[in-house]
Design a protein around this motif. Structure first.
Motif, PDB file in Angstrom:
ATOM      1  N   LYS A  61      16.784   8.741  55.027  1.00 20.13           N
ATOM      2  CA  LYS A  61      18.265   9.454  55.080  1.00 20.13           C
ATOM      3  C   LYS A  61      18.667   9.627  56.639  1.00 20.13           C
ATOM      4  CE  LYS A  61      18.113  12.471  51.006  1.00 20.13           C
ATOM      5  NZ  LYS A  61      18.749  13.713  50.290  1.00 20.13           N
ATOM      6  N   PRO A 113      22.308  15.570  52.242  1.00 21.77           N
ATOM      7  CA  PRO A 113      22.419  14.397  51.380  1.00 21.77           C
ATOM      8  C   PRO A 113      22.415  13.056  51.995  1.00 21.77           C
ATOM      9  CG  PRO A 113      24.499  15.076  52.205  1.00 21.77           C
ATOM     10  CD  PRO A 113      23.365  16.139  52.470  1.00 21.77           C
ATOM     11  N   PHE A 115      23.430   9.821  54.251  1.00 24.85           N
ATOM     12  CA  PHE A 115      24.537   9.406  55.364  1.00 24.85           C
ATOM     13  C   PHE A 115      24.864  10.650  56.239  1.00 24.85           C
ATOM     14  CE2 PHE A 115      25.791   6.658  51.569  1.00 24.85           C
ATOM     15  CZ  PHE A 115      25.270   5.427  51.948  1.00 24.85           C
ATOM     16  N   GLY A 119      27.822  12.406  54.728  1.00 32.88           N
ATOM     17  CA  GLY A 119      27.716  12.495  53.195  1.00 32.88           C
ATOM     18  C   GLY A 119      27.873  14.051  53.092  1.00 32.88           C
ATOM     19  N   GLU A 122      31.639  14.811  52.444  1.00 35.87           N
ATOM     20  CA  GLU A 122      32.357  14.343  51.421  1.00 35.87           C
ATOM     21  C   GLU A 122      31.900  14.812  50.438  1.00 35.87           C
ATOM     22  OE1 GLU A 122      34.749  12.220  49.369  1.00 35.87           O
ATOM     23  OE2 GLU A 122      34.688  11.994  51.494  1.00 35.87           O
ATOM     24  N   ALA A 336      30.307   5.495  54.099  1.00 40.41           N
ATOM     25  CA  ALA A 336      29.693   6.331  53.412  1.00 40.41           C
ATOM     26  C   ALA A 336      30.429   7.248  52.767  1.00 40.41           C
ATOM     27  CB  ALA A 336      28.565   7.213  54.531  1.00 40.41           C
ATOM     28  N   ARG A 337      31.465   7.776  53.364  1.00 39.67           N
ATOM     29  CA  ARG A 337      32.178   8.702  52.384  1.00 39.67           C
ATOM     30  C   ARG A 337      32.761   7.995  51.226  1.00 39.67           C
ATOM     31  NH1 ARG A 337      35.067  13.565  55.870  1.00 39.67           N
ATOM     32  NH2 ARG A 337      35.454  14.064  53.665  1.00 39.67           N
ATOM     33  N   LEU A 340      29.914   7.724  48.409  1.00 38.41           N
ATOM     34  CA  LEU A 340      29.773   8.899  47.608  1.00 38.41           C
ATOM     35  C   LEU A 340      31.040   9.567  46.844  1.00 38.41           C
ATOM     36  CD1 LEU A 340      27.641  10.995  50.341  1.00 38.41           C
ATOM     37  CD2 LEU A 340      26.921   9.118  48.554  1.00 38.41           C
ATOM     38  N   ASP A 383      19.724   6.831  51.679  1.00 36.41           N
ATOM     39  CA  ASP A 383      20.841   5.762  52.230  1.00 36.41           C
ATOM     40  C   ASP A 383      20.742   4.597  51.333  1.00 36.41           C
ATOM     41  OD1 ASP A 383      21.333   7.907  53.955  1.00 36.41           O
ATOM     42  OD2 ASP A 383      21.007   6.639  55.793  1.00 36.41           O
ATOM     43  N   ALA A 386      21.554   4.772  47.743  1.00 37.55           N
ATOM     44  CA  ALA A 386      22.992   5.065  47.386  1.00 37.55           C
ATOM     45  C   ALA A 386      23.732   3.714  47.433  1.00 37.55           C
ATOM     46  CB  ALA A 386      23.520   6.075  48.387  1.00 37.55           C
TER      47      ALA A 386
END
Length: 402
Positions: A61, A113, A115, A119, A122, A336-337, A340, A383, A386
């Motif tokens: 992460k 979470p 990122f 993360g 988001e 990343a946003r 997610l 990460d 995801a």
């Protein structure tokens, strides 16, 4: 009692201070269990945290850089280990319970979470209609509910002192209880009062400031390694600049890599010494003698001096501009946003594509419960997982039989 030049008691004196928590006097666990024959209550808590699934996931992460960007950058796991080491050292010097300080340090990021803060931002945006998202509350939910490892209870069934320390390590939280995201904490404390309006133990405060020490130093280290700024750029920054100059004066022939490592080591030492001196000053000035004195104090007692806070403010402003908002980091945050957000909306609309155990939780007719299940699933991802899960969901891989 003899003292060291800094005013602290010798490290060979292992008697706990009167204001330290004593595991022998723990308020126990929410679900009563027989005491361990080989460990104190706080050592047992630490071990349960280390063995948790959420702790293992921290290895991939984000701290600042996404986990796959390089093997030598800090992740949430390596950061947590560094925080635990600093917390133990501070607790030892202050004659506090080192196991409790270490347990809190190891647990403090379990709710993050993938990122990093991108993360978290988001998921907060996605969950805005259904109670929001807060990584501190998520950590609390992980250790009290989401971890499923024991047949007798949900969560880790940690001691009262460890739960209190995890949720209150930055100070009283009663002012946050009206936030929808903090509802799980408020409800838990109704059944088992965690005294949310008071300060937590000195062990908890030690873990909190160890977090500050660790991330300020390793972000300097990682930022230079990543090429976001150079040692020369740091020369005019308070605290690190003079330390870099002193390191070069002491070792004029040392290469840049070793200069960086030695300067970071010295900066950690300087920050630790400052915390010990300021904490001892506050304990004396505020007449702190007991654990209850700590909880009812008018301020945090484990702290940096005003001069150190000023220097750290300048360092953080430098890091914010040159590292946290560097265009390369911004690009990763943006990616990343999107990852997610797209997964959240898809899982919310089609919960039957979730793994079976999560699909069952997300199939609730209550929109808030369904959204929370989706959020919990995503928050637990690494990460790498995801990124891979997003690829599988949004990229059609055709198996061609050629």
């Amino acid at each position: 009692m003899p003292v060291t030049p800094s005013g602290s008691t010798p490290l060979t004196d292992r008697r706990l201070a009167l204001y330290a928590l004593d595991a022998a006097n723990t308020l126990g666990r929410r679900v009563p269990e027989p005491a361990s024959r080989t460990r104190t209550a706080f050592a047992r808590d630490r071990d349960r945290i280390i063995h948790s699934t959420a702790f293992r996931r921290l290895k991939e992460k984000t701290q600042v850089f996404v986990a796959h960007e390089g093997d030598h950058y800090r992740t949430r796991l390596t950061h947590s280990l560094e925080v635990a080491q600093i917390a133990r050292s501070l607790a030892h010097a202050l004659r506090l319970d080192t196991d409790l300080a270490e347990a809190v340090a190891l647990a403090h990021d379990l709710g993050h979470p993938p990122f990093g803060h991108a993360g978290e931002d988001e998921l907060q945006a996605c969950m805005e209609p259904w109670g929001g998202f807060d990584h501190n509350v998520q950590t609390f939910r992980v250790i009290t509910r989401l971890e499923e490892r024991y047949p007798e209870f949900l969560g880790l069934n940690l001691s009262w002192e460890t739960l209190e320390a995890v949720i209150k390590h930055n100070g009283p939280v009663d002012g946050m209880l009206d936030r929808p995201s903090w509802k799980p904490v408020a409800e838990f404390s109704k059944d088992w009062d965690l005294r949310l309006d008071s300060f937590a133990s000195l062990e908890a405060q030690v873990a909190a400031i160890a977090d500050d020490i660790a991330y300020n130093n390793h972000d300097v280290d990682d930022g230079v390694q990543a090429g976001l700024f150079t040692l020369e750029d740091l020369m005019e920054v308070p605290l690190i600049g003079p330390i870099l100059k002193g390191t070069r004066d002491d070792w004029p022939d040392l290469d840049a890599r070793m200069i960086r490592l030695e300067a970071v080591r010295r900066m950690i030492g300087a920050m630790i010494e400052d915390v010990l001196a300021e904490t001892e000053r506050r304990l004396k000035a505020d007449g702190i003698e007991t654990v209850e004195d700590v909880r009812t104090a008018r301020r945090m007692l484990v702290a940096f001096s005003p001069d150190m806070l000023a220097d750290l403010g300048a360092l953080r402003r430098f890091l914010f501009t040159r590292m946290y908002r560097h265009y390369r980091v911004n690009r990763t945050r943006s990616q990343a946003r999107r990852i997610l957000s797209e997964m959240f909306q898809l899982f919310l609309a089609e919960p039957d594509i979730l793994p079976p155990e999560w699909a069952e939780r997300a199939s609730s007719s209550d929109p808030a419960r369904r959204a929370r299940a989706v959020c919990d699933y995503i928050a637990g991802m690494t990460d790498r997982y995801a990124i891979e899960e997003h690829r599988k969901l949004f990229t059609l891989d055709l198996a061609l039989d050629l």
